[in-house]
Design a protein around this motif. Structure first.
Motif, PDB file in Angstrom:
ATOM      1  N   GLN A 111    -111.067 -24.743  18.256  1.00 30.01           N
ATOM      2  CA  GLN A 111    -112.250 -23.951  17.930  1.00 30.01           C
ATOM      3  C   GLN A 111    -111.852 -22.521  17.584  1.00 30.01           C
ATOM      4  OE1 GLN A 111    -115.410 -24.456  17.506  1.00 30.01           O
ATOM      5  NE2 GLN A 111    -115.535 -26.610  18.074  1.00 30.01           N
ATOM      6  N   VAL A 112    -112.641 -21.934  16.722  1.00 28.76           N
ATOM      7  CA  VAL A 112    -112.451 -20.548  16.314  1.00 28.76           C
ATOM      8  C   VAL A 112    -113.730 -19.784  16.607  1.00 28.76           C
ATOM      9  CG1 VAL A 112    -112.097 -19.002  14.353  1.00 28.76           C
ATOM     10  CG2 VAL A 112    -110.785 -21.129  14.511  1.00 28.76           C
ATOM     11  N   GLN A 113    -113.579 -18.615  17.194  1.00 27.86           N
ATOM     12  CA  GLN A 113    -114.713 -17.740  17.422  1.00 27.86           C
ATOM     13  C   GLN A 113    -114.598 -16.544  16.475  1.00 27.86           C
ATOM     14  OE1 GLN A 113    -112.666 -18.645  20.312  1.00 27.86           O
ATOM     15  NE2 GLN A 113    -113.920 -20.492  20.241  1.00 27.86           N
ATOM     16  N   LEU A 114    -115.732 -16.146  15.932  1.00 33.23           N
ATOM     17  CA  LEU A 114    -115.786 -15.025  14.996  1.00 33.23           C
ATOM     18  C   LEU A 114    -116.766 -13.982  15.519  1.00 33.23           C
ATOM     19  CD1 LEU A 114    -116.094 -17.083  11.683  1.00 33.23           C
ATOM     20  CD2 LEU A 114    -114.017 -16.069  12.617  1.00 33.23           C
ATOM     21  N   VAL A 115    -116.337 -12.727  15.551  1.00 34.10           N
ATOM     22  CA  VAL A 115    -117.203 -11.647  16.015  1.00 34.10           C
ATOM     23  C   VAL A 115    -117.203 -10.538  14.978  1.00 34.10           C
ATOM     24  CG1 VAL A 115    -117.648  -9.939  17.798  1.00 34.10           C
ATOM     25  CG2 VAL A 115    -116.754 -12.187  18.434  1.00 34.10           C
ATOM     26  N   GLU A 116    -118.378 -10.279  14.434  1.00 34.06           N
ATOM     27  CA  GLU A 116    -118.535  -9.208  13.452  1.00 34.06           C
ATOM     28  C   GLU A 116    -118.875  -7.897  14.145  1.00 34.06           C
ATOM     29  OE1 GLU A 116    -120.597 -12.952  11.652  1.00 34.06           O
ATOM     30  OE2 GLU A 116    -120.420 -11.961  13.607  1.00 34.06           O
ATOM     31  N   SER A 117    -118.501  -6.797  13.528  1.00 30.04           N
ATOM     32  CA  SER A 117    -118.849  -5.483  14.037  1.00 30.04           C
ATOM     33  C   SER A 117    -118.862  -4.498  12.879  1.00 30.04           C
ATOM     34  CB  SER A 117    -117.864  -5.026  15.115  1.00 30.04           C
ATOM     35  OG  SER A 117    -116.571  -4.874  14.567  1.00 30.04           O
ATOM     36  N   GLY A 118    -119.381  -3.313  13.155  1.00 29.61           N
ATOM     37  CA  GLY A 118    -119.377  -2.247  12.161  1.00 29.61           C
ATOM     38  C   GLY A 118    -120.718  -1.988  11.515  1.00 29.61           C
ATOM     39  N   GLY A 119    -121.685  -2.854  11.752  1.00 26.94           N
ATOM     40  CA  GLY A 119    -122.991  -2.623  11.175  1.00 26.94           C
ATOM     41  C   GLY A 119    -123.702  -1.469  11.853  1.00 26.94           C
ATOM     42  N   GLU A 120    -124.419  -0.703  11.056  1.00 28.12           N
ATOM     43  CA  GLU A 120    -125.179   0.419  11.581  1.00 28.12           C
ATOM     44  C   GLU A 120    -126.183   0.876  10.533  1.00 28.12           C
ATOM     45  OE1 GLU A 120    -121.557   3.006  11.984  1.00 28.12           O
ATOM     46  OE2 GLU A 120    -122.881   4.460  10.999  1.00 28.12           O
ATOM     47  N   LEU A 178    -119.791   1.753   4.397  1.00 31.01           N
ATOM     48  CA  LEU A 178    -119.535   1.137   5.690  1.00 31.01           C
ATOM     49  C   LEU A 178    -118.389   0.151   5.539  1.00 31.01           C
ATOM     50  CD1 LEU A 178    -122.979   0.123   7.284  1.00 31.01           C
ATOM     51  CD2 LEU A 178    -121.383   1.831   8.143  1.00 31.01           C
ATOM     52  N   ARG A 179    -117.650  -0.037   6.627  1.00 29.59           N
ATOM     53  CA  ARG A 179    -116.672  -1.110   6.660  1.00 29.59           C
ATOM     54  C   ARG A 179    -116.993  -2.018   7.841  1.00 29.59           C
ATOM     55  NH1 ARG A 179    -110.088  -1.252   7.432  1.00 29.59           N
ATOM     56  NH2 ARG A 179    -110.653  -0.795   9.595  1.00 29.59           N
ATOM     57  N   LEU A 180    -117.237  -3.261   7.529  1.00 29.08           N
ATOM     58  CA  LEU A 180    -117.484  -4.270   8.548  1.00 29.08           C
ATOM     59  C   LEU A 180    -116.177  -4.989   8.874  1.00 29.08           C
ATOM     60  CD1 LEU A 180    -120.791  -5.873   7.218  1.00 29.08           C
ATOM     61  CD2 LEU A 180    -120.478  -3.804   8.594  1.00 29.08           C
ATOM     62  N   SER A 181    -116.090  -5.431  10.118  1.00 31.01           N
ATOM     63  CA  SER A 181    -114.930  -6.200  10.555  1.00 31.01           C
ATOM     64  C   SER A 181    -115.379  -7.525  11.140  1.00 31.01           C
ATOM     65  CB  SER A 181    -114.140  -5.430  11.622  1.00 31.01           C
ATOM     66  OG  SER A 181    -113.682  -4.197  11.129  1.00 31.01           O
ATOM     67  N   THR A 212    -108.213 -10.671  11.230  1.00 25.79           N
ATOM     68  CA  THR A 212    -109.410  -9.879  10.955  1.00 25.79           C
ATOM     69  C   THR A 212    -109.731  -9.874   9.468  1.00 25.79           C
ATOM     70  OG1 THR A 212    -108.976  -8.462  12.859  1.00 25.79           O
ATOM     71  CG2 THR A 212    -110.500  -7.626  11.204  1.00 25.79           C
ATOM     72  N   LEU A 213    -111.002 -10.032   9.188  1.00 23.54           N
ATOM     73  CA  LEU A 213    -111.531  -9.940   7.836  1.00 23.54           C
ATOM     74  C   LEU A 213    -112.369  -8.681   7.745  1.00 23.54           C
ATOM     75  CD1 LEU A 213    -111.898 -11.637   5.138  1.00 23.54           C
ATOM     76  CD2 LEU A 213    -114.089 -12.342   6.110  1.00 23.54           C
ATOM     77  N   TYR A 214    -112.259  -7.979   6.628  1.00 22.54           N
ATOM     78  CA  TYR A 214    -112.990  -6.742   6.444  1.00 22.54           C
ATOM     79  C   TYR A 214    -113.908  -6.845   5.223  1.00 22.54           C
ATOM     80  CZ  TYR A 214    -109.297  -4.915   9.468  1.00 22.54           C
ATOM     81  OH  TYR A 214    -108.419  -4.703  10.510  1.00 22.54           O
ATOM     82  N   LEU A 215    -114.976  -6.048   5.275  1.00 21.06           N
ATOM     83  CA  LEU A 215    -115.849  -5.898   4.118  1.00 21.06           C
ATOM     84  C   LEU A 215    -116.123  -4.414   3.945  1.00 21.06           C
ATOM     85  CD1 LEU A 215    -117.642  -7.103   1.888  1.00 21.06           C
ATOM     86  CD2 LEU A 215    -119.511  -7.174   3.550  1.00 21.06           C
ATOM     87  N   GLN A 216    -115.563  -3.845   2.898  1.00 18.07           N
ATOM     88  CA  GLN A 216    -115.812  -2.451   2.567  1.00 18.07           C
ATOM     89  C   GLN A 216    -116.982  -2.388   1.607  1.00 18.07           C
ATOM     90  OE1 GLN A 216    -114.263   0.455   3.653  1.00 18.07           O
ATOM     91  NE2 GLN A 216    -115.857   1.510   2.494  1.00 18.07           N
ATOM     92  N   MET A 217    -118.004  -1.643   1.981  1.00 17.29           N
ATOM     93  CA  MET A 217    -119.209  -1.541   1.162  1.00 17.29           C
ATOM     94  C   MET A 217    -119.412  -0.085   0.782  1.00 17.29           C
ATOM     95  SD  MET A 217    -121.721  -4.126   3.262  1.00 17.29           S
ATOM     96  CE  MET A 217    -121.773  -3.085   4.720  1.00 17.29           C
ATOM     97  N   ASN A 218    -119.478   0.168  -0.511  1.00 22.05           N
ATOM     98  CA  ASN A 218    -119.639   1.525  -1.024  1.00 22.05           C
ATOM     99  C   ASN A 218    -120.950   1.661  -1.782  1.00 22.05           C
ATOM    100  OD1 ASN A 218    -117.041   2.210  -0.061  1.00 22.05           O
ATOM    101  ND2 ASN A 218    -116.107   1.439  -1.940  1.00 22.05           N
ATOM    102  N   ASN A 219    -121.387   2.909  -1.921  1.00 27.19           N
ATOM    103  CA  ASN A 219    -122.619   3.198  -2.649  1.00 27.19           C
ATOM    104  C   ASN A 219    -123.751   2.265  -2.194  1.00 27.19           C
ATOM    105  OD1 ASN A 219    -124.346   4.388  -4.505  1.00 27.19           O
ATOM    106  ND2 ASN A 219    -123.683   3.080  -6.202  1.00 27.19           N
TER     107      ASN A 219
END
Length: 121
Positions: free
Chosen positions: A1-10, A18-21, A77-84
């Motif tokens: 099993q794999v567990q995934l935890v997102e963070s960085g939202g605000e 913002l950058r989400l992880s 870790t996977l990242y999502l960089q969101m601009n503008n």
């Protein structure tokens, strides 16, 4: 099993970044593809993009100009960089992982996170 935890939202103002992880734990050796999705209440979950174990990344056409996906396998870790950021980017953002699939189909992923909220005003 794999567990995934997102963070960085605000909450952020329009035009900001913002950058989400998404941190994976457990049987991370099973992970081939990882992806980001988002969902606004009342609407279908939307695929943002995905990246496979070779680093090949695919994006939704409507978002690729402002969003960037990256992956650090050493940190699982996977990242999502969101601009503008725009108010219409307000949504719950989710990550997903799977041994094989890289489709923009949430239900095709074997492992799915609980999400992190992004609010743009």
């Amino acid at each position: 099993q794999v567990q995934l935890v997102e963070s960085g939202g605000e909450s952020v103002q329009a035009g900001g970044s913002l950058r989400l992880s998404c941190v994976a734990s457990g049987a991370t050796q099973d992970i081939g593809c990882m992806g980001w999705f988002r969902q606004v209440p009342g609407l279908e979950r939307e695929g943002i993009g995905s990246t496979d174990s070779d680093g090949i990344t695919t994006y939704a056409d409507s978002l690729k100009a402002r969003f960037t996906i990256s992956r650090d396998n050493t940190k699982s870790t996977l990242y999502l960089q969101m601009n503008n950021l725009k108010p219409e980017d307000t949504a719950m953002y989710y990550c997903a992982a799977d041994p094989r699939t890289c489709m923009f189909n949430w239900n095709a992923y074997n492992y799915r996170g609980q999400g992190t909220q992004v609010t743009v005003s």
